[in-house]
Design an enzyme around this catalytic site. Structure first.
Site, PDB file in Angstrom:
ATOM      1  N   ILE A  90       8.307 -17.801   1.572  1.00 13.20           N
ATOM      2  CA  ILE A  90       9.305 -16.987   2.263  1.00 13.20           C
ATOM      3  C   ILE A  90      10.245 -17.848   3.094  1.00 13.20           C
ATOM      4  O   ILE A  90      11.468 -17.727   3.016  1.00 13.20           O
ATOM      5  CB  ILE A  90       8.589 -15.946   3.174  1.00 13.20           C
ATOM      6  CG1 ILE A  90       7.783 -14.971   2.312  1.00 13.20           C
ATOM      7  CG2 ILE A  90       9.582 -15.204   4.063  1.00 13.20           C
ATOM      8  CD1 ILE A  90       8.573 -14.251   1.259  1.00 13.20           C
TER       9      ILE A  90
ATOM     10  N   ARG B 161      10.337  -8.316   1.745  1.00 16.58           N
ATOM     11  CA  ARG B 161       9.864  -7.353   0.733  1.00 16.58           C
ATOM     12  C   ARG B 161      10.105  -7.885  -0.671  1.00 16.58           C
ATOM     13  O   ARG B 161      10.301  -7.121  -1.621  1.00 16.58           O
ATOM     14  CB  ARG B 161      10.600  -6.031   0.925  1.00 16.58           C
ATOM     15  CG  ARG B 161      10.515  -5.575   2.352  1.00 16.58           C
ATOM     16  CD  ARG B 161      11.702  -4.715   2.714  1.00 16.58           C
ATOM     17  NE  ARG B 161      11.363  -3.312   2.578  1.00 16.58           N
ATOM     18  CZ  ARG B 161      12.276  -2.335   2.611  1.00 16.58           C
ATOM     19  NH1 ARG B 161      13.539  -2.617   2.749  1.00 16.58           N
ATOM     20  NH2 ARG B 161      11.899  -1.094   2.487  1.00 16.58           N
TER      21      ARG B 161
ATOM     22  N   LYS C 124       6.676  -2.048   6.336  1.00 13.95           N
ATOM     23  CA  LYS C 124       6.239  -3.075   5.385  1.00 13.95           C
ATOM     24  C   LYS C 124       4.804  -2.793   4.913  1.00 13.95           C
ATOM     25  O   LYS C 124       4.485  -2.887   3.727  1.00 13.95           O
ATOM     26  CB  LYS C 124       6.345  -4.454   6.066  1.00 13.95           C
ATOM     27  CG  LYS C 124       5.597  -5.566   5.384  1.00 13.95           C
ATOM     28  CD  LYS C 124       6.281  -6.028   4.128  1.00 13.95           C
ATOM     29  CE  LYS C 124       5.353  -6.898   3.312  1.00 13.95           C
ATOM     30  NZ  LYS C 124       5.860  -7.269   2.030  1.00 13.95           N
TER      31      LYS C 124
ATOM     32  N   ASN D 218       3.208  -1.541   0.874  1.00 14.34           N
ATOM     33  CA  ASN D 218       2.159  -2.176   0.066  1.00 14.34           C
ATOM     34  C   ASN D 218       0.896  -1.324  -0.019  1.00 14.34           C
ATOM     35  O   ASN D 218       0.182  -1.368  -1.012  1.00 14.34           O
ATOM     36  CB  ASN D 218       1.834  -3.562   0.623  1.00 14.34           C
ATOM     37  CG  ASN D 218       2.884  -4.562   0.171  1.00 14.34           C
ATOM     38  OD1 ASN D 218       3.586  -4.321  -0.795  1.00 14.34           O
ATOM     39  ND2 ASN D 218       2.984  -5.668   0.865  1.00 14.34           N
TER      40      ASN D 218
ATOM     41  N   ARG E  12       7.296  14.810 -12.906  1.00 17.65           N
ATOM     42  CA  ARG E  12       6.985  14.414 -11.518  1.00 17.65           C
ATOM     43  C   ARG E  12       5.696  13.598 -11.421  1.00 17.65           C
ATOM     44  O   ARG E  12       5.054  13.560 -10.375  1.00 17.65           O
ATOM     45  CB  ARG E  12       6.907  15.663 -10.624  1.00 17.65           C
ATOM     46  CG  ARG E  12       8.277  16.241 -10.306  1.00 17.65           C
ATOM     47  CD  ARG E  12       8.245  17.512  -9.533  1.00 17.65           C
ATOM     48  NE  ARG E  12       7.614  18.607 -10.254  1.00 17.65           N
ATOM     49  CZ  ARG E  12       8.172  19.270 -11.264  1.00 17.65           C
ATOM     50  NH1 ARG E  12       9.385  18.951 -11.670  1.00 17.65           N
ATOM     51  NH2 ARG E  12       7.530  20.242 -11.884  1.00 17.65           N
TER      52      ARG E  12
ATOM     53  N   GLY F 226      -4.620  -8.713  -6.341  1.00 20.73           N
ATOM     54  CA  GLY F 226      -4.683  -9.987  -5.623  1.00 20.73           C
ATOM     55  C   GLY F 226      -3.405 -10.270  -4.885  1.00 20.73           C
ATOM     56  O   GLY F 226      -2.609  -9.370  -4.618  1.00 20.73           O
TER      57      GLY F 226
ATOM     58  N   CYS G  93      -0.322  -9.979  -0.325  1.00 20.49           N
ATOM     59  CA  CYS G  93       0.352  -8.805   0.257  1.00 20.49           C
ATOM     60  C   CYS G  93      -0.442  -7.534   0.020  1.00 20.49           C
ATOM     61  O   CYS G  93      -1.053  -6.994   0.943  1.00 20.49           O
ATOM     62  CB  CYS G  93       1.753  -8.669  -0.333  1.00 20.49           C
ATOM     63  SG  CYS G  93       2.872  -9.963   0.240  1.00 20.49           S
TER      64      CYS G  93
HETATM   65  N1  LIG Z   1       5.034 -14.818  -0.559  1.00 19.68           N
HETATM   66  C1  LIG Z   1       5.475 -13.586  -0.648  1.00 19.68           C
HETATM   67  O1  LIG Z   1       5.837 -13.126  -1.706  1.00 19.68           O
HETATM   68  C2  LIG Z   1       5.553 -12.694   0.570  1.00 19.68           C
HETATM   69  C3  LIG Z   1       6.206 -11.456   0.443  1.00 19.68           C
HETATM   70  C4  LIG Z   1       6.330 -10.670   1.566  1.00 19.68           C
HETATM   71  C5  LIG Z   1       5.812 -11.094   2.777  1.00 19.68           C
HETATM   72  N2  LIG Z   1       5.168 -12.301   2.877  1.00 19.68           N
HETATM   73  C6  LIG Z   1       4.660 -12.702   4.190  1.00 19.68           C
HETATM   74  O2  LIG Z   1       5.420 -13.789   4.667  1.00 19.68           O
HETATM   75  C7  LIG Z   1       4.585 -14.655   5.463  1.00 19.68           C
HETATM   76  C8  LIG Z   1       4.673 -16.072   4.918  1.00 19.68           C
HETATM   77  O3  LIG Z   1       4.134 -16.064   3.612  1.00 19.68           O
HETATM   78  P1  LIG Z   1       4.345 -17.255   2.585  1.00 19.68           P
HETATM   79  O4  LIG Z   1       3.944 -16.718   1.260  1.00 19.68           O
HETATM   80  O5  LIG Z   1       5.688 -17.846   2.767  1.00 19.68           O
HETATM   81  O6  LIG Z   1       3.252 -18.298   3.108  1.00 19.68           O
HETATM   82  P2  LIG Z   1       3.031 -19.811   2.598  1.00 19.68           P
HETATM   83  O7  LIG Z   1       1.598 -20.092   2.789  1.00 19.68           O
HETATM   84  O8  LIG Z   1       3.685 -20.002   1.276  1.00 19.68           O
HETATM   85  O9  LIG Z   1       3.878 -20.695   3.642  1.00 19.68           O
HETATM   86  C9  LIG Z   1       3.648 -20.702   5.003  1.00 19.68           C
HETATM   87  C10 LIG Z   1       3.976 -22.086   5.551  1.00 19.68           C
HETATM   88  O10 LIG Z   1       3.842 -22.019   6.984  1.00 19.68           O
HETATM   89  C11 LIG Z   1       3.353 -23.267   7.430  1.00 19.68           C
HETATM   90  N3  LIG Z   1       2.858 -23.090   8.800  1.00 19.68           N
HETATM   91  C12 LIG Z   1       1.674 -22.588   9.240  1.00 19.68           C
HETATM   92  N4  LIG Z   1       1.644 -22.560  10.586  1.00 19.68           N
HETATM   93  C13 LIG Z   1       2.822 -23.057  11.014  1.00 19.68           C
HETATM   94  C14 LIG Z   1       3.385 -23.290  12.308  1.00 19.68           C
HETATM   95  N5  LIG Z   1       2.734 -22.947  13.415  1.00 19.68           N
HETATM   96  N6  LIG Z   1       4.621 -23.831  12.384  1.00 19.68           N
HETATM   97  C15 LIG Z   1       5.321 -24.150  11.269  1.00 19.68           C
HETATM   98  N7  LIG Z   1       4.830 -23.953  10.019  1.00 19.68           N
HETATM   99  C16 LIG Z   1       3.611 -23.410   9.896  1.00 19.68           C
HETATM  100  C17 LIG Z   1       2.335 -23.637   6.398  1.00 19.68           C
HETATM  101  O11 LIG Z   1       2.036 -25.013   6.422  1.00 19.68           O
HETATM  102  C18 LIG Z   1       3.024 -23.188   5.104  1.00 19.68           C
HETATM  103  O12 LIG Z   1       3.757 -24.229   4.510  1.00 19.68           O
HETATM  104  C19 LIG Z   1       3.191 -14.053   5.415  1.00 19.68           C
HETATM  105  O13 LIG Z   1       3.008 -13.215   6.518  1.00 19.68           O
HETATM  106  C20 LIG Z   1       3.226 -13.215   4.149  1.00 19.68           C
HETATM  107  O14 LIG Z   1       2.319 -12.151   4.199  1.00 19.68           O
HETATM  108  C21 LIG Z   1       5.042 -13.111   1.805  1.00 19.68           C
END
Ligand SMILES: NC(=O)c1ccc[n+]([C@@H]2O[C@H](COP(=O)([O-])OP(=O)(O)OC[C@H]3O[C@@H](n4cnc5c(N)ncnc54)[C@H](O)[C@@H]3O)[C@@H](O)[C@H]2O)c1
Length: 415
Positions: free
Chosen positions: A12, A152, A204, A208, A244, A255, A258
């Site tokens: 993200i 999202r 959000k 899900n 409907r 899995g 989310c």
């Molecule tokens: N991936 C998706 O499709 C998706 C979709 C919707 C929502 N989200 C939400 O978005 C959030 C991030 O998800 P993601 O998939 O990007 O995670 P990710 O694991 O791909 O990336 C997160 C990154 O944050 C870094 N990190 C951890 N603690 C940190 C800190 N204190 N300071 C700086 N960096 C730090 C980690 O090293 C990692 O590289 C989560 O809450 C997830 O639920 C993800």
């Protein structure tokens, strides 16, 4: 020009940082993982996502994006760190807490803090807001702006959806929501709706949870149909002809980070018991165990059975194995002494042993199609058939055509 820091450069944070940089902001991407920062600094990506390389290289070329282990003073801080589930089905907010503490060391009056990480209702106000107030004395609303802007997007289409999806922005007050909207408006082509913090956090989770409950319904139907000896796919196909009704497909479990997690976050601060949400979670969680049992029943008659799992990621066309029910199936089969080999061309950088196609099917007694990657449509099934010891295929996604496979000589099983 505003300076924006994005904390967390994963699926993200990184695309968001690139989008912002390509929209003209000066962006600092911060991560705690040295390997991630080193890779990005040498112009290489650490994650696979269509179009991401293009927008990343563009942001670097325009000199708008810098990445670092260290946070700097900024006008805007965006938190996009993981919010996994702990062993008690509660949100592990340690990453959010650590990010908020870092921001507290840099924040100044008039700055804006946005939480993007999916979180239980109340997190932005009570965790992020309270940490900043406690360590700086600055008050949200009065001294700085605070907002929640959930993500999202669909993995595999993140870059496209970041630009084109509608967004919800929740502010601690109207002004916080409005200035957050002004930032996202620079690259979001969809509509942006403004509300309060807790509503946006809840929206959000509700999205899900809706998906999870509907998948659970399809899965439960598949189990009941089995009792009656009825083909659930045919039931769903005919039922969905009603104007409907729109029943989803049953599958081998839910899995990812989310849908398998967010329903627990909704329940987190309520103490409610016996909810539809929890029951649905449990049904979906039971599916990989049920599939494992069915597979074991099929292959147990063979001497030293071998099963090949096609697709190890939690869903089709992505390489992400977080919370993948395929891991449970793999472990359940191994526990029963079954040799398991995995074929998944999209899964890289994993502790699991991923084989090449021919090795994976050589001497195999059953192929378990777990995630239906498009690439599997190109597989030479005649070659596969030749290499297998017994010609069983368990198609958990209704991916292959049953008649075609049976004509080729496979014994075809599905849910
Ligand atoms: N991936 C998706 O499709 C998706 C979709 C919707 C929502 N989200 C939400 O978005 C959030 C991030 O998800 P993601 O998939 O990007 O995670 P990710 O694991 O791909 O990336 C997160 C990154 O944050 C870094 N990190 C951890 N603690 C940190 C800190 N204190 N300071 C700086 N960096 C730090 C980690 O090293 C990692 O590289 C989560 O809450 C997830 O639920 C993800």
């Amino acid at each position: 020009m505003k300076k924006i820091s994005v904390l967390g450069l994963g699926y993200i944070g990184l695309p968001t940082a690139c989008m912002l940089a390509n929209s003209g902001f000066e962006v600092l991407g911060v991560d705690i993982d040295e390997e991630v920062i080193n890779k990005l600094n040498s112009e290489r990506l650490h994650i696979e996502e269509p179009e991401l390389e293009r927008i990343f290289l563009n942001a670097l070329k325009n000199k708008r994006l810098k990445v670092s282990l260290e946070l700097e003073k900024s006008d805007v801080f965006i938190i996009a760190v993981p919010t996994p589930l702990n062993h008690h089905n509660k949100a592990d907010l340690n990453y959010v807490i650590s990010a908020a503490n870092k921001i507290a060391n840099k924040i100044e009056k008039g700055n804006l803090v946005i939480l993007e990480s999916t979180s239980p209702p109340g997190t932005t106000r009570n965790i992020v807001g309270n940490i900043i107030t406690k360590s700086t004395g600055l008050l949200a609303k009065k001294d700085y702006y605070l907002a929640f802007c959930p993500e999202r997007v669909l993995p595999g289409k993140i870059v496209y959806e970041l630009e084109n999806n509608d967004r919800i922005v929740g502010g601690i007050d109207k002004k916080s929501a409005e200035i957050t909207e002004d930032i996202y408006k620079k690259f979001v082509k969809g509509k942006i709706f403004l509300t309060d913090l807790e509503t946006s956090e809840f929206v959000k989770l509700a999205e899900n949870t809706y998906r999870d409950i509907n998948i659970a319904f399809a899965n439960e139907l598949s189990l009941i149909c089995r009792d009656y000896g009825i083909d659930v796919r045919e039931v769903i196909r005919y039922a969905n002809m009603h104007p409907r009704v729109n029943i989803l497909n049953p599958g081998p479990g839910v899995g990812g980070h989310c849908i398998a997690i967010d329903p627990w976050f909704i329940l987190e601060n309520t103490g409610r018991k016996d909810t539809l949400i929890e029951k649905s979670r449990n049904i979906n969680n039971s599916m990989p165990y049920i599939i494992s049992k069915l597979v074991i029943e099929i292959v147990n008659k063979y001497n030293k059975p071998k099963v090949t799992i096609f697709g190890f990621s939690y869903k089709e066309n992505v390489g992400d194995i977080r919370e993948s029910p395929a891991i449970i199936i793999n472990n359940e089969l191994i526990k029963k002494g079954i040799k398991v080999s995995i074929y998944d061309p999209l899964v890289i950088n994993t502790k699991y042993n991923i084989s090449e196609l021919e090795d994976s099917v050589n001497g195999s007694d059953l192929i378990l199609l777990f995630s239906g990657h498009n690439a599997f449509k190109e597989i030479d099934l005649i070659l596969v058939l030749d290499l297998m010891r017994n010609k069983n295929i368990f198609d958990t996604r209704n991916f292959f055509n049953k008649t075609t496979l049976e004509k080729l000589g496979f014994n075809y099983y599905n849910i």
